[in-house]
Design an enzyme around this catalytic site. Structure first.
Site, PDB file in Angstrom:
ATOM      1  N   ARG A 284       0.967  -1.589  -0.035  1.00  0.00           N
ATOM      2  CA  ARG A 284       0.073  -0.399  -0.081  1.00  0.00           C
ATOM      3  C   ARG A 284       0.901   0.879   0.292  1.00  0.00           C
ATOM      4  NH1 ARG A 284      -5.500  -0.360   2.751  1.00  0.00           N
ATOM      5  NH2 ARG A 284      -4.274  -2.349   3.565  1.00  0.00           N
ATOM      6  N   CYS A 350     -26.901  -3.419  -7.514  1.00  0.00           N
ATOM      7  CA  CYS A 350     -27.776  -3.589  -6.550  1.00  0.00           C
ATOM      8  C   CYS A 350     -27.741  -4.041  -5.154  1.00  0.00           C
ATOM      9  CB  CYS A 350     -29.064  -4.725  -7.468  1.00  0.00           C
ATOM     10  SG  CYS A 350     -28.974  -3.972  -8.618  1.00  0.00           S
TER      11      CYS A 350
HETATM   12  N1  LLP Z   1       3.303  -9.215   3.002  1.00  0.00           N
HETATM   13  C1  LLP Z   1       2.178 -10.060   3.244  1.00  0.00           C
HETATM   14  C2  LLP Z   1       2.348 -11.210   3.615  1.00  0.00           C
HETATM   15  C3  LLP Z   1       0.886  -9.646   3.046  1.00  0.00           C
HETATM   16  O1  LLP Z   1      -0.316 -10.652   3.667  1.00  0.00           O
HETATM   17  C4  LLP Z   1       0.390  -8.338   2.535  1.00  0.00           C
HETATM   18  C5  LLP Z   1      -1.013  -7.931   3.170  1.00  0.00           C
HETATM   19  C6  LLP Z   1       1.850  -7.792   2.120  1.00  0.00           C
HETATM   20  C7  LLP Z   1       2.719  -8.103   2.756  1.00  0.00           C
HETATM   21  C8  LLP Z   1       1.089  -5.981   2.150  1.00  0.00           C
HETATM   22  O2  LLP Z   1       0.944  -4.879   3.414  1.00  0.00           O
HETATM   23  P1  LLP Z   1       0.160  -3.756   2.104  1.00  0.00           P
HETATM   24  O3  LLP Z   1       2.164  -2.609   2.784  1.00  0.00           O
HETATM   25  O4  LLP Z   1       0.041  -3.200   1.796  1.00  0.00           O
HETATM   26  O5  LLP Z   1       0.107  -3.287   4.231  1.00  0.00           O
HETATM   27  N2  LLP Z   1      -7.774  -5.408   1.098  1.00  0.00           N
HETATM   28  C9  LLP Z   1      -6.757  -4.547   1.717  1.00  0.00           C
HETATM   29  C10 LLP Z   1      -5.587  -4.968   2.642  1.00  0.00           C
HETATM   30  C11 LLP Z   1      -5.069  -6.612   2.363  1.00  0.00           C
HETATM   31  C12 LLP Z   1      -4.019  -6.917   2.719  1.00  0.00           C
HETATM   32  C13 LLP Z   1      -3.189  -8.322   2.972  1.00  0.00           C
HETATM   33  N3  LLP Z   1      -2.027  -8.473   3.168  1.00  0.00           N
HETATM   34  C14 LLP Z   1      -7.448  -2.979   2.082  1.00  0.00           C
HETATM   35  O6  LLP Z   1      -7.485  -2.798   1.169  1.00  0.00           O
HETATM   36  O7  LLP Z   1      -6.783  -1.936   2.931  1.00  0.00           O
END
Ligand code: LLP
Length: 423
Positions: A284, A350
């Site tokens: 992110r 919907c």
């Molecule tokens: N590494 C692993 C093992 C992960 O499971 C994740 C994210 C990341 C790295 C990266 O995390 P980030 O830097 O993006 O926070 N759909 C949700 C977020 C789900 C994150 C899942 N795992 C949302 O829209 O907030």
């Protein structure tokens, strides 16, 4: 005027620009719903991590689940990144984008035999193993292929990342990782398996984390384990400290990546582990504030208790509000000099859950373009075809250039693989 998150998406006069292009012009050129990303914003976000890690052996593995468009992957690959993948499909994307399999770490609790085999053949750097069962199967698959699988164990440090329960992963009771108490035994098993080579240790405690404390707590727990594992003669070359750093959607104030990583490195050095290779898996924080979702206002529906602004983007395009009640900024691409009214911004799907923003103050008319901010991460990558809606187009902007990096899906493409019954 700049908006939360990125200087690359900002008003110039009344018009909202992404780098040097007015977003309203992009919407006219490519249609809506449309995802637009700033390349400069992505590279600037990456540069924070790179500065902190300069001079140290490291690999930044972009967690591509956040945004897996091939051109986005290509951008990060060219900037030297590896990738954190969670499926065979993601591996194929890395290869199609010209990424290097030798810079890929493979995470995820449910890797299949076929995915393991393909990743071994491609030569991924490391499997982040999440259970003993997975370890045994991986060893078997590697032996059958005449290879050795390099692994780290994803350990669950049992710290509270203080984020939304759906995106918190480092607590006991999550499906992720190997419990801290059992990790040593699993490492000993790993070291004894013929198809396995122990390479490092891994942890990831959650997503949209806005404090440094949970990272340092998790790091301490991980380093305790490293010391315990190595005292049994099992060497761990790298520390993979996961991803999870939050971004500003509204008023969150996460540490910046450079400061966070420097704080972690200081702790690592202080505990005498400064020689180890560092892997990170940010998602992110590299792409979130680099992107917007553009939508056209279709109708304004005044109501007694609520008024609705119906737009042409929906929960299938951007799932985060419906799924997590996530707050994402919504602003006009061209500001009007009219009094604002309060609207729920909703899509055509919907479902009552199909909203992008609630109680937003907007001066808008049908035909205007709105931008949903901070939509570069977990926007398009979570999009679906619900209601047989083709997924949005995507463009990547650099300066005054815009490249279409994904075509809008057509209805025929959506049912291409379906078959009518005979007779
Ligand atoms: N590494 C692993 C093992 C992960 O499971 C994740 C994210 C990341 C790295 C990266 O995390 P980030 O830097 O993006 O926070 N759909 C949700 C977020 C789900 C994150 C899942 N795992 C949302 O829209 O907030």
């Amino acid at each position: 005027m700049s908006l939360p998150g990125s200087p690359h998406i900002a008003y110039r006069g009344r018009d909202l620009f992404i780098e040097d292009i007015a977003l309203a012009d992009l919407a006219r050129r490519f249609g809506t719903p449309l995802y637009a990303y700033s390349r400069a914003a992505m590279l600037a976000a990456l540069a924070g991590y790179q500065r902190a890690l300069a001079g140290r052996e490291h690999l930044i593995c972009y967690a591509m689940k956040a945004n897996s468009n091939l051109a986005v992957l290509q951008t990060f690959a060219r900037a030297g990144c590896g990738f954190d993948i969670v499926s065979g499909g993601e591996l194929e994307r890395v290869l199609a984008a010209g990424g290097d399999a030798a810079k890929v770490v493979f995470s995820g609790v449910g890797k299949t035999r076929a995915e393991m085999a393909r990743a071994l053949q491609a030569g991924v750097a490391c499997f982040n193993v999440e259970s003993e069962g997975e370890l045994e199967l991986l060893s078997q698959v590697a032996l059958q292929l005449g290879r050795t699988a390099r692994i780290s164990l994803r350990v669950n440090p049992d710290v509270d990342a203080k984020t939304h329960p759906y995106i918190s992963t480092g607590l006991k009771g999550n499906k992720f990782g190997v419990a801290h108490e059992t990790a040593l035994a699993v490492y000993r098993r790993a070291a004894a398996l013929p198809g396995i080579e122990v390479a490092g240790i891994d942890c990831h405690i959650g997503s949209q984390i806005t404090e440094t404390g949970p990272y340092l707590d998790a790091l301490d727990r991980v380093l305790d384990l490293v010391e315990a594992v190595e005292s049994h003669g099992i060497a761990l070359q790298h520390l993979d400290l996961g991803g999870g750093l939050g971004i500003t959607y509204t008023d969150e104030q996460p540490p910046d990546a450079e400061a966070l990583v420097r704080a972690m490195l200081a702790r690592i050095d202080a505990r005498g582990h400064g020689q180890r290779k560092i892997l990170l898996e940010p998602g992110r924080s590299l792409v979130g504030n680099a992107g917007v979702l553009l939508a056209e206002v279709l109708y304004l529906k005044p109501g007694g208790s609520k008024s609705f602004c119906v737009v042409d983007a929906a929960m299938n395009d951007l799932m985060r509000p419906a799924m997590y009640e996530a707050w994402m900024g919504i602003v006009p691409c061209t500001q009007r000099d009219e009094p604002a009214q309060t609207f729920d911004v909703v899509g055509p799907v919907c479902e009552s859950g199909d909203w992008l923003g609630r109680e937003r103050h907007l001066a808008v008319r049908p035909g205007d373009t709105l931008a949903v901010l901070s939509a570069g991460a977990y926007g398009m990558s979570m999009a679906s075809n619900y209601n047989t809606r083709g997924r949005a187009a995507e463009v990547l902007v650099s300066g005054s250039e815009a490249w279409m990096i994904r075509e809008r899906e057509t209805a025929a493409e959506l049912f291409r693989g379906e078959r009518l019954l005979p007779g």
